[in-house]
Structures are given as C-alpha cells and as structure tokens.
Motif scaffolding. Structure first.
Motif, PDB file in Angstrom:
ATOM      1  N   LEU A 216      45.735  33.058  39.399  1.00 30.29           N
ATOM      2  CA  LEU A 216      45.497  34.458  39.722  1.00 30.29           C
ATOM      3  C   LEU A 216      44.109  34.648  40.326  1.00 30.29           C
ATOM      4  CD1 LEU A 216      46.941  36.194  36.524  1.00 30.29           C
ATOM      5  CD2 LEU A 216      48.103  35.717  38.697  1.00 30.29           C
ATOM      6  N   ALA A 217      44.044  35.385  41.426  1.00 35.40           N
ATOM      7  CA  ALA A 217      42.770  35.761  42.025  1.00 35.40           C
ATOM      8  C   ALA A 217      42.189  36.957  41.265  1.00 35.40           C
ATOM      9  CB  ALA A 217      42.983  36.127  43.494  1.00 35.40           C
ATOM     10  N   PRO A 218      40.927  37.256  41.466  1.00 40.79           N
ATOM     11  CA  PRO A 218      40.373  38.470  40.860  1.00 40.79           C
ATOM     12  C   PRO A 218      41.186  39.710  41.255  1.00 40.79           C
ATOM     13  CG  PRO A 218      38.602  37.098  41.716  1.00 40.79           C
ATOM     14  CD  PRO A 218      39.890  36.475  42.173  1.00 40.79           C
ATOM     15  N   PHE A 219      41.459  40.550  40.282  1.00 46.03           N
ATOM     16  CA  PHE A 219      42.235  41.780  40.460  1.00 46.03           C
ATOM     17  C   PHE A 219      43.689  41.512  40.876  1.00 46.03           C
ATOM     18  CE2 PHE A 219      37.788  42.850  41.422  1.00 46.03           C
ATOM     19  CZ  PHE A 219      37.544  43.761  40.394  1.00 46.03           C
ATOM     20  N   ALA A 220      44.207  40.352  40.530  1.00 47.92           N
ATOM     21  CA  ALA A 220      45.600  40.031  40.847  1.00 47.92           C
ATOM     22  C   ALA A 220      46.550  40.961  40.099  1.00 47.92           C
ATOM     23  CB  ALA A 220      45.896  38.580  40.490  1.00 47.92           C
ATOM     24  N   ARG A 221      47.724  41.169  40.695  1.00 51.30           N
ATOM     25  CA  ARG A 221      48.767  42.002  40.081  1.00 51.30           C
ATOM     26  C   ARG A 221      50.015  41.147  39.914  1.00 51.30           C
ATOM     27  NH1 ARG A 221      45.891  42.889  44.501  1.00 51.30           N
ATOM     28  NH2 ARG A 221      47.515  43.918  45.740  1.00 51.30           N
ATOM     29  N   VAL A 222      50.534  41.104  38.694  1.00 48.52           N
ATOM     30  CA  VAL A 222      51.756  40.365  38.387  1.00 48.52           C
ATOM     31  C   VAL A 222      52.843  41.393  38.068  1.00 48.52           C
ATOM     32  CG1 VAL A 222      52.866  38.672  36.891  1.00 48.52           C
ATOM     33  CG2 VAL A 222      50.423  38.444  37.450  1.00 48.52           C
ATOM     34  N   VAL A 223      53.958  41.331  38.793  1.00 43.24           N
ATOM     35  CA  VAL A 223      55.071  42.254  38.570  1.00 43.24           C
ATOM     36  C   VAL A 223      56.297  41.428  38.203  1.00 43.24           C
ATOM     37  CG1 VAL A 223      56.469  44.124  39.503  1.00 43.24           C
ATOM     38  CG2 VAL A 223      54.100  43.839  40.272  1.00 43.24           C
ATOM     39  N   VAL A 224      56.827  41.650  37.008  1.00 45.91           N
ATOM     40  CA  VAL A 224      57.997  40.915  36.529  1.00 45.91           C
ATOM     41  C   VAL A 224      59.237  41.778  36.716  1.00 45.91           C
ATOM     42  CG1 VAL A 224      59.072  39.774  34.558  1.00 45.91           C
ATOM     43  CG2 VAL A 224      56.578  39.734  34.813  1.00 45.91           C
ATOM     44  N   ILE A 225      60.195  41.286  37.497  1.00 51.13           N
ATOM     45  CA  ILE A 225      61.434  42.042  37.714  1.00 51.13           C
ATOM     46  C   ILE A 225      62.664  41.174  37.458  1.00 51.13           C
ATOM     47  CG2 ILE A 225      60.441  43.721  39.297  1.00 51.13           C
ATOM     48  CD1 ILE A 225      61.574  42.096  41.617  1.00 51.13           C
ATOM     49  N   GLY A 226      62.477  39.958  36.949  1.00 58.69           N
ATOM     50  CA  GLY A 226      63.607  39.098  36.628  1.00 58.69           C
ATOM     51  C   GLY A 226      63.193  38.008  35.673  1.00 58.69           C
ATOM     52  N   VAL A 227      64.090  37.668  34.734  1.00 53.85           N
ATOM     53  CA  VAL A 227      63.787  36.618  33.760  1.00 53.85           C
ATOM     54  C   VAL A 227      64.963  35.666  33.566  1.00 53.85           C
ATOM     55  CG1 VAL A 227      62.134  38.056  32.507  1.00 53.85           C
ATOM     56  CG2 VAL A 227      64.523  38.042  31.791  1.00 53.85           C
ATOM     57  N   LEU A 238      45.385  35.328  27.668  1.00 50.51           N
ATOM     58  CA  LEU A 238      44.769  36.636  27.834  1.00 50.51           C
ATOM     59  C   LEU A 238      43.342  36.546  28.349  1.00 50.51           C
ATOM     60  CD1 LEU A 238      46.109  38.507  24.677  1.00 50.51           C
ATOM     61  CD2 LEU A 238      46.995  38.541  27.012  1.00 50.51           C
ATOM     62  N   MET A 239      42.646  35.437  28.033  1.00 49.49           N
ATOM     63  CA  MET A 239      41.300  35.264  28.569  1.00 49.49           C
ATOM     64  C   MET A 239      41.335  35.176  30.094  1.00 49.49           C
ATOM     65  SD  MET A 239      39.154  35.397  26.102  1.00 49.49           S
ATOM     66  CE  MET A 239      37.676  34.645  26.796  1.00 49.49           C
ATOM     67  N   THR A 240      42.383  34.540  30.631  1.00 48.54           N
ATOM     68  CA  THR A 240      42.524  34.474  32.086  1.00 48.54           C
ATOM     69  C   THR A 240      42.720  35.870  32.661  1.00 48.54           C
ATOM     70  OG1 THR A 240      43.428  32.237  32.071  1.00 48.54           O
ATOM     71  CG2 THR A 240      43.975  33.617  33.956  1.00 48.54           C
ATOM     72  N   PHE A 241      43.604  36.650  32.060  1.00 53.48           N
ATOM     73  CA  PHE A 241      43.843  38.008  32.565  1.00 53.48           C
ATOM     74  C   PHE A 241      42.578  38.854  32.468  1.00 53.48           C
ATOM     75  CE2 PHE A 241      48.227  36.806  32.531  1.00 53.48           C
ATOM     76  CZ  PHE A 241      48.864  37.679  33.403  1.00 53.48           C
ATOM     77  N   MET A 242      41.835  38.697  31.374  1.00 53.64           N
ATOM     78  CA  MET A 242      40.597  39.459  31.227  1.00 53.64           C
ATOM     79  C   MET A 242      39.554  39.027  32.252  1.00 53.64           C
ATOM     80  SD  MET A 242      40.504  39.315  27.063  1.00 53.64           S
ATOM     81  CE  MET A 242      38.799  39.856  26.927  1.00 53.64           C
ATOM     82  N   GLY A 243      39.399  37.717  32.394  1.00 50.95           N
ATOM     83  CA  GLY A 243      38.390  37.210  33.310  1.00 50.95           C
ATOM     84  C   GLY A 243      38.689  37.533  34.759  1.00 50.95           C
ATOM     85  N   ARG A 244      39.960  37.539  35.115  1.00 49.35           N
ATOM     86  CA  ARG A 244      40.356  37.855  36.503  1.00 49.35           C
ATOM     87  C   ARG A 244      40.510  39.356  36.718  1.00 49.35           C
ATOM     88  NH1 ARG A 244      39.724  33.017  36.206  1.00 49.35           N
ATOM     89  NH2 ARG A 244      40.985  31.366  37.159  1.00 49.35           N
ATOM     90  N   ARG A 245      40.430  40.120  35.642  1.00 47.12           N
ATOM     91  CA  ARG A 245      40.693  41.565  35.695  1.00 47.12           C
ATOM     92  C   ARG A 245      42.072  41.817  36.306  1.00 47.12           C
ATOM     93  NH1 ARG A 245      35.279  41.906  38.794  1.00 47.12           N
ATOM     94  NH2 ARG A 245      35.911  39.723  38.907  1.00 47.12           N
ATOM     95  N   ALA A 246      43.017  40.986  35.887  1.00 43.97           N
ATOM     96  CA  ALA A 246      44.374  41.036  36.433  1.00 43.97           C
ATOM     97  C   ALA A 246      45.229  42.016  35.633  1.00 43.97           C
ATOM     98  CB  ALA A 246      45.002  39.648  36.397  1.00 43.97           C
ATOM     99  N   SER A 247      46.328  42.444  36.244  1.00 44.05           N
ATOM    100  CA  SER A 247      47.259  43.348  35.573  1.00 44.05           C
ATOM    101  C   SER A 247      48.650  42.738  35.565  1.00 44.05           C
ATOM    102  CB  SER A 247      47.291  44.713  36.265  1.00 44.05           C
ATOM    103  OG  SER A 247      47.753  44.579  37.606  1.00 44.05           O
ATOM    104  N   LEU A 248      49.413  43.089  34.530  1.00 40.84           N
ATOM    105  CA  LEU A 248      50.783  42.600  34.378  1.00 40.84           C
ATOM    106  C   LEU A 248      51.683  43.795  34.104  1.00 40.84           C
ATOM    107  CD1 LEU A 248      52.983  40.391  33.837  1.00 40.84           C
ATOM    108  CD2 LEU A 248      52.179  40.362  31.466  1.00 40.84           C
TER     109      LEU A 248
END
Length: 316
Positions: A216-227, A238-248
């Motif tokens: 994930l790049a900084p401020f990356a957005r992850v959108v889940v629409i299929g599993v 979660l440390m990765t999401f926090m450090g990248r300021r990413a959203s899921l």
C-alpha cells in the motif's frame, strides 16, 4: 412465463405468473441474464433477495425490451432495448424493473453482452469512482481481473487514466487482459513484490488481500467487493494501515435502497454509456446457455479460469 426457480438448493425451470409493473416500474421481456456469485450463494441459502424482489427466482442483471410500463413511467420507454440491475428475478422471461434502474443498450451490442453489462460495470464503477476516488496516474491493483466485474474494473480504470495492474490465479489470460488496457499482469504469488499501489480493488478475498496490504502506498484505499475465491477472513497488519494512513472499506449493491441504486446507475449512464456506445468498453462472454441448461450454466460459473461473463439466453 418460464423462470429459473430455486427449490431446496436445486434449480428448476417452471411456469410462474408474469409480473405486473408498479406505478414507477417497467416490465422487461428478457433476452439475456448474466450470472453472478450472488446467484450461487442464493442457491445455497446464504444470500436472500432483498424485500420486494422474487424470493426464489435468481438473477441480478438482465437485458431485453421494455414491453409494459406503470402509470407514472415515460411512455417512450416502450420498445426500447435496455439492460438493468435488479434485486432478483432476472433469470426469467419477464422481470419488473424500476424505470430509473434502466440503461439503454447501444445499437450493435449483442443481447449476450448487454445481459452481462449492468452488474459488472455498476459494481466496478461504484467501487473505483465513488468509493476509492481513483484518479489519473494512480496505480490500481485489481484482483480477479479476468471475471466480469474484474474486466469492467480494468476498462474503467484504464479510461480514467490509471496505471492498471491485473491479478489472476494463473497467467492464462494475461495477453487478453493486456489488450483491454492492463499495464501489468501478475499472478497472486507476485503481488507482494509490486511497487506501492494507491488503490486495491479486492474481488477475491483474503488470499489476495493478505499480500496486497504489504504494497500500500501512502493514503491508499482498499475496497473489498468480493470474497468468494479467497475466503472472508484475513489477518490485517494494522500498523501498516496506520503508517500508510490507508483506508479499508467494502460494499455490496444488491441491498441498497431504490434511490441509492438509481444514483449509482445514473453515474454509470453518464460516464460509461458514451464509451460503450463508441466501442471502447465491452464485456467478453465466456459461455452462454439456454434457460433449460441452467444447471450447466451454474456449474460453468463455479469453475475457475473463465474470461468474462457466463450468460443465460432467455426467450419465452
């Protein structure tokens, strides 16, 4: 009318009453109906139709001709070639559809392609544009890229000017994906070696997201629409999401209110229909089946390795 009916997990083609339109609805005489993962889940008893839609007739997208209309509907819709996103009931000779949920099928587009257009492109456009806010020049990672929604997402992202990275289970369809606007084609085991990405469109599930969260790049957005292909549970760093300021985030379309679906479809109509009309967008058809071959159609859909949609041919 003839309709596919789910009965204790089995599929049967039975006679059912032809639906009547509500004041703001139309009746579409169906020529083609695309299959989706939700149909398999509904057959298994896991994904019931929303209230107000047929409980035992599956199908969330269709293409056909407007053959009747409610009292509050524009009469010029009669006879129009349309496709539509519905909450259920598409795998039948006739289906009641909210008039504001229609898209007009361009001349020269086959019924099969039109039958597989609405769900794929509405789902992909809503995820990439409305939720991920994908912009030109950004890097987008699309899992399950050879399926219907994946192929729609690839083409939408390319049209937006993004750098498109397609992830597939094997390299079988990589050349065909490149011809549809993909910049990089990789298999699932190569995801963790990618340069950082700005958007992840997750169609497979845990198996892919476990690797994608590492790039994930900084401020990356992850959108889940299929599993469906990779399971519904994943261990997140979660440390990765926090450090990248990413959203899921994640979403489905089927259960949304009528008005909200209308807005999704209107956005697709405005942004995507000119590209479909000009031939810049297309939906490849992997296999098509007669309505009476519905068991074979569902079995085909459930197998891996498809490129594009599986569609039922529906003629009463």
């Amino acid at each position: 009318m003839r309709a596919v009916v789910i009965s204790e997990g089995n599929l049967e083609v039975l006679e059912r009453p032809t639906p009547e339109p509500g004041p703001r609805d139309v009746i579409v005489t169906v020529h083609a109906a695309g299959l989706n993962a939700a149909d398999l889940l509904q057959r298994q008893g896991f994904y019931p139709a929303p209230a107000g839609w047929p409980a035992d007739i599956p199908g969330m997208e269709l293409a056909g001709v407007v053959s009747a209309e409610g009292s509050d509907v524009d009469p010029t819709l009669l006879g129009r070639r349309v496709c539509a996103l519905v909450g259920g009931g598409a795998q039948a000779a006739h289906c009641a559809v909210p008039a504001e949920h229609l898209l007009f099928v361009p001349e020269g587009v086959s019924w099969l392609e039109a039958g597989g257009f609405a769900e794929a492109f509405c789902t992909a456009h809503d995820a990439l544009v409305s939720q991920a806010h994908l912009a030109a020049g950004e890097r987008v990672l699309i899992s399950g890229a050879a399926g219907g929604v994946g192929l729609a997402a690839v083409q939408i992202a390319h049209a937006l000017g993004a750098h498109v990275i397609a992830v597939t289970r094997t390299s079988e369809h990589h050349q065909r994906l490149a011809s549809m606007g993909v910049d990089e084609t990789i298999t699932t085991d190569e995801v963790a070696s990618l340069a950082p990405v700005d958007v992840v469109l997750e169609l497979v599930g845990a198996a892919n997201l476990a690797q994608a969260q590492k790039v994930l790049a900084p401020f990356a957005r992850v959108v889940v629409i299929g599993v469906g292909g990779g399971g519904g549970r994943v261990e997140l760093d979660l440390m990765t999401f926090m450090g990248r300021r990413a959203s899921l985030t994640g979403s489905t379309l089927r259960s949304r209110p009528r008005e909200e679906k209308a807005r999704v479809i209107a956005r697709v109509g405005e942004a995507m229909m000119p590209l479909w009309t000009s031939g810049q967008l297309r939906m490849p058809i992997d296999h098509s089946f007669e309505l009476a071959e519905v068991d074979e159609a569902y079995a085909c859909f459930a197998k891996p390795g498809k490129f594009g949609k599986v569609v039922l041919r529906v003629d009463d």
